[in-house]
Design a protein around this motif. Structure first.
Motif, mmCIF file in Angstrom:
data_model
loop_
_atom_site.group_PDB
_atom_site.id
_atom_site.type_symbol
_atom_site.label_atom_id
_atom_site.label_comp_id
_atom_site.label_asym_id
_atom_site.label_seq_id
_atom_site.Cartn_x
_atom_site.Cartn_y
_atom_site.Cartn_z
ATOM 1 N N UNK A 1 34.241 32.477 27.760
ATOM 2 C CA UNK A 1 34.700 33.034 28.630
ATOM 3 C C UNK A 1 36.183 31.966 28.323
ATOM 4 N N UNK A 2 36.776 32.819 29.642
ATOM 5 C CA UNK A 2 38.071 32.413 28.768
ATOM 6 C C UNK A 2 39.028 31.915 30.603
ATOM 7 N N UNK A 3 40.492 33.092 30.219
ATOM 8 C CA UNK A 3 41.706 32.615 31.066
ATOM 9 C C UNK A 3 41.719 33.572 32.208
ATOM 10 N N UNK A 4 41.223 33.562 33.290
ATOM 11 C CA UNK A 4 41.734 34.937 33.986
ATOM 12 C C UNK A 4 43.369 35.186 34.383
ATOM 13 N N UNK A 5 44.219 36.187 34.986
ATOM 14 C CA UNK A 5 45.244 37.044 34.996
ATOM 15 C C UNK A 5 45.542 37.398 33.095
ATOM 16 N N UNK A 6 44.797 37.222 32.250
ATOM 17 C CA UNK A 6 45.548 37.861 31.127
ATOM 18 C C UNK A 6 44.920 38.645 30.824
ATOM 19 N N UNK A 7 45.115 39.717 28.951
ATOM 20 C CA UNK A 7 44.379 40.747 28.817
ATOM 21 C C UNK A 7 43.130 40.922 28.598
ATOM 22 N N UNK A 8 42.393 39.597 27.827
ATOM 23 C CA UNK A 8 40.851 39.863 27.404
ATOM 24 C C UNK A 8 40.190 38.557 28.858
ATOM 25 N N UNK A 9 41.171 38.807 30.008
ATOM 26 C CA UNK A 9 39.996 37.620 30.812
ATOM 27 C C UNK A 9 39.108 38.997 31.593
ATOM 28 N N UNK A 10 37.587 37.789 31.749
ATOM 29 C CA UNK A 10 36.585 37.796 32.354
ATOM 30 C C UNK A 10 36.551 38.567 33.826
ATOM 31 N N UNK A 11 36.535 39.425 34.479
ATOM 32 C CA UNK A 11 36.546 39.859 35.404
ATOM 33 C C UNK A 11 35.822 40.442 36.111
ATOM 34 N N UNK A 12 35.477 39.893 37.858
ATOM 35 C CA UNK A 12 34.559 40.362 38.628
ATOM 36 C C UNK A 12 34.632 40.819 39.662
ATOM 37 N N UNK A 13 33.870 41.666 40.362
ATOM 38 C CA UNK A 13 34.495 42.633 41.688
ATOM 39 C C UNK A 13 33.881 41.896 42.267
ATOM 40 N N UNK A 14 34.056 41.685 44.224
ATOM 41 C CA UNK A 14 32.920 42.244 44.832
ATOM 42 C C UNK A 14 33.152 42.984 45.881
ATOM 43 N N UNK A 15 32.518 43.561 46.207
ATOM 44 C CA UNK A 15 32.817 44.449 47.322
ATOM 45 C C UNK A 15 31.556 44.109 48.390
ATOM 46 N N UNK A 16 32.902 43.262 49.205
ATOM 47 C CA UNK A 16 31.976 42.532 50.369
ATOM 48 C C UNK A 16 32.846 41.058 50.174
ATOM 49 N N UNK A 17 33.371 40.750 51.229
ATOM 50 C CA UNK A 17 34.564 39.461 51.100
ATOM 51 C C UNK A 17 33.876 38.282 51.893
ATOM 52 N N UNK A 18 32.343 38.918 52.330
ATOM 53 C CA UNK A 18 31.674 37.314 52.901
ATOM 54 C C UNK A 18 32.073 36.433 53.403
ATOM 55 N N UNK A 19 31.114 35.138 53.735
ATOM 56 C CA UNK A 19 30.668 33.997 53.328
ATOM 57 C C UNK A 19 30.223 33.668 52.228
ATOM 58 N N UNK A 20 29.344 34.660 52.198
ATOM 59 C CA UNK A 20 28.474 34.517 50.669
ATOM 60 C C UNK A 20 29.619 34.650 49.462
ATOM 61 N N UNK A 21 29.758 35.801 49.535
ATOM 62 C CA UNK A 21 31.715 36.285 48.526
ATOM 63 C C UNK A 21 32.084 35.208 48.511
ATOM 64 N N UNK A 22 32.864 34.832 49.577
ATOM 65 C CA UNK A 22 33.922 33.118 49.560
ATOM 66 C C UNK A 22 33.249 32.244 48.423
ATOM 67 N N UNK A 23 31.668 31.963 48.356
ATOM 68 C CA UNK A 23 30.670 31.504 46.975
ATOM 69 C C UNK A 23 30.218 31.322 46.316
ATOM 70 N N UNK A 24 30.550 32.814 46.277
ATOM 71 C CA UNK A 24 29.540 33.798 44.844
ATOM 72 C C UNK A 24 31.373 33.199 44.347
ATOM 73 N N UNK A 25 32.731 33.611 45.220
ATOM 74 C CA UNK A 25 34.106 33.867 43.968
ATOM 75 C C UNK A 25 34.443 32.881 42.810
ATOM 76 N N UNK A 26 34.007 31.140 44.928
ATOM 77 C CA UNK A 26 34.581 30.301 44.083
ATOM 78 C C UNK A 26 33.408 29.986 43.081
#
Ligand SMILES: Nc1ncnc2c1ncn2[C@@H]1O[C@H](COP(=O)(O)OP(=O)(O)O)[C@@H](O)[C@H]1O
Ligand SMILES: [Mg+2]
Length: 405
Positions: free
Chosen positions: A8-33
């Motif tokens: 795993x690494x650091x977000x917002x820099x070159x080699x970040x591991x990135x997820x994109x949530x399509x839908x940002x409801x309450x379940x997505x919020x917990x996934x994001x956290x």
């Protein structure tokens, strides 16, 4: 083909591991956290601004997710390592094309397509996988609907091919062609998309309902499938879930059947991640597959109180290729969803929180939705107890204090 994650690494820099949530409801919020906790860069997409998960994302976008070009353009810009659909209303065409270009869509584009369509899903589950379900028939027009209702018997339910949260469901009590034709028109007018197809299901007398949270993840031996202790829930005749709890109080023979249904459907759908497999227990003792969501499930919010790893933590680990040693059940727990009956209140106040949170073992999640509409879910109460009954009683007492205004 699915690999273990090496780092795993650091977000917002070159080699970040990135997820994109399509839908940002309450379940997505917990996934994001959960993703944030692992140093993952989180991008949230929804159709309106300040959806719950956007409050805990690195970036947010507001687009029409049913527009394939919009979805594809965003994914091409962000190039996420993992695309996590959080709602059904997403262009399937876009997901399929992105997957064919090498993007990882959770759990996979085909599973998303099957699960969002009641007709495809029912044929897949009953006819291919061979799971027990309610009696059913399909109809393309109102005449066929009358025939299909007669075939299935009464009472029965007409449901549009695509819809969520009970939209367009109509219960039919008796053979009355005029009523059935009206019900058919109502169902298709409340469908997502232009389809005129409906499913007609035998309406069963429910003893209880389960959600079998079943997940596929990368283990030492390859991809493995496991399920959590079934979550039991009750809707009090409404379409939305009201209360859920874990562990279930039903017999182990019944729970074993429910888990087997979960494992079989999820293995047939494939991919990685958690699935909410909805199972009915009927008053006459049948254990039936109902439907499956290839994502965390609202009734599974209780796992935030009951399990060592919540359904959200499991989902994030699974889709990132991280291990999931079987999470223990830490406590009996219950959840109660808090809905509002108010239209168009902006930044509503959630009152009674002091009294609710003053109960030992009670916790609260406020979703942070910017405005209300009738029947919108705004928060959830979580409660732990020595028994399910104790947890449910605490949750009910806490919920009785909450007022939204
Ligand atoms: N065939 C049925 N018999 C009895 N109750 C049903 C049946 N189908 C659905 N229900 C009830 O309606 C709820 C919502 O139906 P479901 O098909 O899961 O739609 P949704 O996609 O909106 O969740 C179920 O959880 C259950 O309580
Ligand atoms: Mg459902």
């Amino acid at each position: 083909m699915f690999k273990k994650r090496e780092f795993l690494t650091t977000p917002m820099f070159g080699s970040s591991v990135k997820v994109m949530l399509l839908g940002g409801g309450e379940l997505g919020k917990e996934v994001a956290i959960e993703a944030q906790r692992l140093g993952v860069e989180v991008v949230v997409v929804d159709r309106y601004d300040w959806a719950p998960a956007m409050h805990v994302a690195h970036r947010r976008y507001i687009i029409d997710m049913l527009n394939p070009n919009a979805v594809k353009a965003l994914v091409e810009r962000e190039k996420p390592d993992v695309i996590i659909p959080e709602v059904e209303a997403i262009s399937y065409e876009a997901l399929e094309e992105l997957e064919s270009k090498g993007f990882f869509v959770v759990p996979n584009a085909r599973a998303v397509k099957i699960a969002m369509n009641r007709i495809e899903l029912r044929m897949f589950a009953a006819e291919q996988v061979g799971l027990p379900t309610t009696k059913y028939a399909f109809a393309l027009n109102s005449d066929e609907a009358v025939e299909a209702c007669d075939k299935v018997g009464y009472p029965c339910l007409i449901k549009p091919e695509m819809s969520s949260s009970g939209h367009g469901h109509v219960k039919i009590l008796e053979s009355n062609p005029n009523n059935i034709k009206k019900a058919y028109e109502y169902a298709v007018s409340h469908a997502r998309g232009k389809s005129r197809r409906v499913i007609i299901e035998e309406f069963v007398d429910l003893e209880t309902e389960f959600t079998v949270l079943t997940y596929r993840y990368v283990s030492d031996k390859g991809v493995e499938t496991e399920s959590c202790e079934p979550v039991e829930h009750w809707r009090y005749g409404r379409y939305h879930y009201i209360e859920s709890w874990q562990p279930s109080t039903k017999s182990s023979a019944i729970l074993e059947k429910a888990r087997e249904i979960g494992i079989r459907i999820v293995n047939a759908l494939g991919g990685l991640g958690i699935f909410g497999v909805e199972v009915f227990l009927t008053k006459d003792g049948r254990v039936l597959f109902s439907e499956v969501a290839p994502r965390p499930h609202d009734t599974g919010m209780v796992t935030m109180a009951s399990q060592e790893l919540s359904e959200f933590a499991i989902h994030v680990r699974a889709v990132l290729g991280l291990p999931i040693p079987k999470p223990r059940l830490l406590s009996s727990a219950a959840s109660i969803a808090i809905y509002t009956d108010k239209e168009n209140l902006w930044a509503p106040r959630i009152k009674g929180v002091y009294e609710a949170m003053n109960i030992e073992g009670v916790d609260l999640r406020v979703f942070g939705k910017p405005y209300t509409y009738r029947d919108r879910r705004m928060a959830v109460i979580l409660a732990r107890g020595g028994t399910v009954e104790e947890a449910l009683n605490k949750a009910r007492r806490a919920a009785s204090y909450i007022v939204i205004e």
